[in-house]
Design a protein around this motif. Structure first.
Motif, PDB file in Angstrom:
ATOM      1  N   CYS A  59      20.982  78.338  34.895  1.00 31.57           N
ATOM      2  CA  CYS A  59      22.342  77.545  34.048  1.00 31.57           C
ATOM      3  C   CYS A  59      21.786  76.456  33.499  1.00 31.57           C
ATOM      4  CB  CYS A  59      23.720  78.083  35.027  1.00 31.57           C
ATOM      5  SG  CYS A  59      24.748  77.409  33.492  1.00 31.57           S
ATOM      6  N   ILE A  60      22.081  76.048  32.490  1.00 29.91           N
ATOM      7  CA  ILE A  60      22.111  74.374  31.782  1.00 29.91           C
ATOM      8  C   ILE A  60      23.878  74.443  31.006  1.00 29.91           C
ATOM      9  CG2 ILE A  60      22.114  75.715  29.050  1.00 29.91           C
ATOM     10  CD1 ILE A  60      20.283  72.842  29.204  1.00 29.91           C
ATOM     11  N   SER A  99      14.239  64.114  32.621  1.00 32.29           N
ATOM     12  CA  SER A  99      14.788  64.811  31.123  1.00 32.29           C
ATOM     13  C   SER A  99      14.921  66.345  31.323  1.00 32.29           C
ATOM     14  CB  SER A  99      13.352  64.512  30.810  1.00 32.29           C
ATOM     15  OG  SER A  99      12.072  65.114  31.701  1.00 32.29           O
ATOM     16  N   LEU A 100      14.835  66.850  30.304  1.00 30.08           N
ATOM     17  CA  LEU A 100      15.446  68.022  30.478  1.00 30.08           C
ATOM     18  C   LEU A 100      14.183  69.113  30.774  1.00 30.08           C
ATOM     19  CD1 LEU A 100      16.332  70.917  29.231  1.00 30.08           C
ATOM     20  CD2 LEU A 100      15.613  70.125  27.338  1.00 30.08           C
ATOM     21  N   LYS A 143      19.046  75.766  23.566  1.00 28.03           N
ATOM     22  CA  LYS A 143      17.823  76.177  23.553  1.00 28.03           C
ATOM     23  C   LYS A 143      16.537  76.460  23.973  1.00 28.03           C
ATOM     24  CE  LYS A 143      15.630  77.522  18.785  1.00 28.03           C
ATOM     25  NZ  LYS A 143      15.311  77.406  17.614  1.00 28.03           N
ATOM     26  N   LYS A 144      16.250  74.818  24.367  1.00 32.81           N
ATOM     27  CA  LYS A 144      14.684  74.811  24.506  1.00 32.81           C
ATOM     28  C   LYS A 144      14.814  75.447  26.015  1.00 32.81           C
ATOM     29  CE  LYS A 144      11.571  71.621  25.299  1.00 32.81           C
ATOM     30  NZ  LYS A 144      10.804  70.326  24.776  1.00 32.81           N
ATOM     31  N   PHE A 145      16.009  74.930  27.313  1.00 34.53           N
ATOM     32  CA  PHE A 145      16.465  75.120  28.714  1.00 34.53           C
ATOM     33  C   PHE A 145      16.409  77.075  28.516  1.00 34.53           C
ATOM     34  CE2 PHE A 145      18.969  76.995  32.182  1.00 34.53           C
ATOM     35  CZ  PHE A 145      18.493  76.344  33.433  1.00 34.53           C
ATOM     36  N   MET A 146      16.767  77.405  27.746  1.00 31.75           N
ATOM     37  CA  MET A 146      17.405  78.983  28.401  1.00 31.75           C
ATOM     38  C   MET A 146      15.813  79.685  27.288  1.00 31.75           C
ATOM     39  SD  MET A 146      21.221  79.632  26.695  1.00 31.75           S
ATOM     40  CE  MET A 146      21.055  80.965  27.800  1.00 31.75           C
ATOM     41  N   GLN A 189       5.702  80.467  25.434  1.00 30.31           N
ATOM     42  CA  GLN A 189       7.277  81.752  24.917  1.00 30.31           C
ATOM     43  C   GLN A 189       7.849  81.145  23.548  1.00 30.31           C
ATOM     44  OE1 GLN A 189       9.345  83.323  28.075  1.00 30.31           O
ATOM     45  NE2 GLN A 189       7.940  82.491  29.357  1.00 30.31           N
ATOM     46  N   ALA A 190       7.764  79.618  23.404  1.00 30.92           N
ATOM     47  CA  ALA A 190       8.028  79.114  22.353  1.00 30.92           C
ATOM     48  C   ALA A 190       7.779  78.809  21.245  1.00 30.92           C
ATOM     49  CB  ALA A 190       8.140  77.349  22.528  1.00 30.92           C
TER      50      ALA A 190
END
Lengths: 426, 426
Positions: free
Chosen positions: A337-338, A319-320, A347-350, B18-19
């Protein structure tokens, strides 16, 4: 002068530097440029001596490469100075201004940090780069170079010192520590040095960070990741990952670990393997990776390793979220990097990857002050205090508060006779 | 949970934080306000227990004063939270944006630092203040209070944790270290804590700064100066110096050393002496001072001393430059003031005195986050890195670079196939 006298002189000069205006600093930078150009043959000759000594000692090729100061390196440092000449004056900028009460005005302005200590291995171009950044930002600088670049550092230092001091910079604003002085002594000079910038190998930077009370700006590790999401454009992914890993392997922003979503692994990995092998790179994979492509085994140790070599470790994730957790656990907060076309995943990754540089669909190798358009750079910081990511002139500045009044006393506000207005002016 | 489990939980929560958007944090702050108000009797009762234990141990008066958490202190912390509720969301602000090339956009945005460790002596109001600042800025916080405020800290912590977590903040974002855990253990937790904020006596802060690898924000000494120039309005000078010294003596921004220009010393000093004596303050003077007014002798040691008491050391200087050099030599970079009507002298002083706060014609006591209009404050920093002077929410933030592209690789720029545009967007 001994090391403490030089440092004390640099401290004095740093006070004088606060009062030097932008034009004078610009002229000094141009004078340094001219002097470097005029003396280039002597610089190359000194560099040749250093290289001969190192060759005689069978110094490793990468060190020799960093040690070389030739026409190309000269042009790079001249370009760096040129960008500083044209850069807006960074000192004395009003960052905020508030009227606290009638006639009581608070102003925050940018100012130099004071005395910067730079300890660098082998690369003489770093000496020119950081000195000119210090000049532009109004900081004194104490330089300590590696013994292998002794002659080159000496002549570069003398040229910069002479040209800048003749152009009006205060005596002693720049100092080169001679090799007999130990790095360990510099690390203890917290009364003289406000900020240390180490430039060199991981072990070297880590040693500096662990052994000084002085704040250190820089990075030890660069364990960079790319994550190929289930919604990735796989052709783009092959191209970007190959560039991230192989465009230049011995640098901090090169890719070290690739995370691949299980949904696309079997389609993606064979293509990636072919592309990497075409560039001479090999793969170390987790168990699930090795079920898809033939490669060496990656262990837990690999996730913590900065290879700086033609090796890529690969892990398949479910999963992410697993990718984000892996990066926040094993990464060094440098660049991650994604690769995905799913906006929500991006968005979630960053947002959740806690690194100085978080990228989407591009090579990790872009993480660099020149590529970011900062002109000259101090280095890349993985600190979370003060300056993060590639650091230009901003990392050499701090601010001070100025308060102007007409006999205002706190007693009047404590008693309630007067009240603060706190009107924002700037 | 042991100390490492709590810290690891705080690290995890910091990623979740952060979110969390501005509205959710605002609601959590309001919930904390309400809960503190609803539970005030229980807080006061817990505080009474701490005070009784301290009184039984004959703890010094100033400590007891700091330990007290009453209606007035409650109102102060509620006001502080109120100002945070109305403050613009500080996380996710775009600080700069550059187009590196077509479709390759670099953005720098503000983000939380991560996990803040706060070690404080006696003052329970600091717990509320710093926790709410951390919440607003999206940081997890590890708190370690003094044993003398054990009961008060415990109840305040429980109220804040419950109210904020019920309002949606991630579990474990706030942790109170129990007293059995040693401060020395926290100082070694550089894998868990990004920034340490010590709040307490000079010795305490100095101990923290000397014994941790973690960056520390704060100040040890507050050796503040005023300089009465030859062009000073002497009536204004008496008023301002008296306020600077006597308005509240036990704080870091109180005046400790006064420098007086020789041209005005004989006229000025007798008036000042009368004014200070009226407030119960005594003077220690240099030899030239003692030739004008009767007072105790000041030695070199006095110039380095933060009295935090009704004592002022006075030195007569022969020039503005001597005053500046004295301050840059003996000062602590906290707050220093010139009293003068000569614009050139003021400009020179404010430029060359290397302190976080440089004042003109006002009391040094203005050096404070609330008076500066920052709302709640973390403390005052004499560091020259990251945050300087009174520090509000900004000191708890850093930034990250986001780079968005479409398969951009560095190879294309290295080979010259593509060129950077570096177009500034924001």
């Amino acid at each position: 002068m001994n090391i403490y006298e030089s440092a004390s002189k640099a401290r004095e000069a740093s006070i004088m530097l606060q009062a030097i205006d932008g034009d004078a600093k610009r002229k000094a930078l141009v004078a340094v440029q001219e002097a470097l150009k005029a003396n280039k043959e002597a610089i190359f000759a000194a560099n040749q001596k250093d290289i001969e000594v190192s060759e005689a000692q069978n110094i490793a090729m990468p060190v020799l490469k960093r040690l070389r100061f030739d026409e190309g390196k000269l042009q790079d440092v001249l370009d760096g100075i040129e960008s500083l000449v044209h850069m807006e004056e960074p000192v004395g900028k009003v960052q905020m201004q508030t009227e606290l009460d009638e006639g009581l005005i608070l102003t925050r302005i940018s100012c130099p940090i004071g005395v910067i200590g730079v300890i660098f291995e082998s690369r003489p171009d770093a000496l020119v780069q950081i000195s000119s950044l210090c000049l532009k930002s109004g900081n004194s600088v104490l330089l300590k170079g590696g013994s292998e670049a002794k002659e080159t550092n000496k002549i570069l230092f003398e040229i910069i010192k002479k040209a800048s001091e003749e152009a009006g910079m205060p005596q002693g604003w720049i100092t080169l520590m001679e090799t007999r002085e130990e790095v360990s002594e510099i690390l203890k000079m917290h009364n003289y040095i406000d900020l240390l910038i180490p430039r060199g190998s991981n072990e070297f930077v880590q040693y500096i960070m662990k052994n000084s009370d002085i704040p250190v700006m820089g990075h030890a590790d660069g364990i960079c990741h790319s994550y190929v999401d289930k919604a990735a454009d796989l052709e783009l992914a092959v191209k970007v990952v190959t560039d991230s890993k192989t465009q230049y392997v011995s640098v901090c922003n090169a890719l070290e670990t690739l995370l691949v979503h299980e949904a696309v692994a079997s389609e993606f990995l064979p293509h990636l393997k072919a592309s990497l092998e075409g560039k001479g790179a090999t793969i170390k994979g987790c168990e699930r990776t090795r079920a898809i492509i033939e490669c060496e085994e990656a262990t837990d140790e690999d996730w913590k390793t900065e290879y700086l070599d033609y090796i890529l470790s690969i892990k398949i994730v479910s999963s992410l979220e697993e990718a984000i957790t892996h990066i926040n656990t094993y990464g060094s907060g440098h660049t991650d990097c994604i690769i995905s076309t799913d906006e929500e995943a991006v968005k979630k990754f960053m947002m959740l990857v806690d690194s100085g540089n978080v990228f989407c669909n591009v090579s990790t190798r872009f993480s660099d002050g020149f590529r970011y358009g900062f002109g000259a750079e101090v280095g890349v910081s993985t600190s979370k205090i003060h300056a993060r990511g590639p650091v230009g002139i901003e990392g050499l500045l701090i601010y001070k508060y100025k308060l102007m009044g007409h006999g205002h006393i706190v007693g009047d506000y404590a008693s309630g006779t007067k009240k603060f207005t706190h009107k924002k002016l700037i």
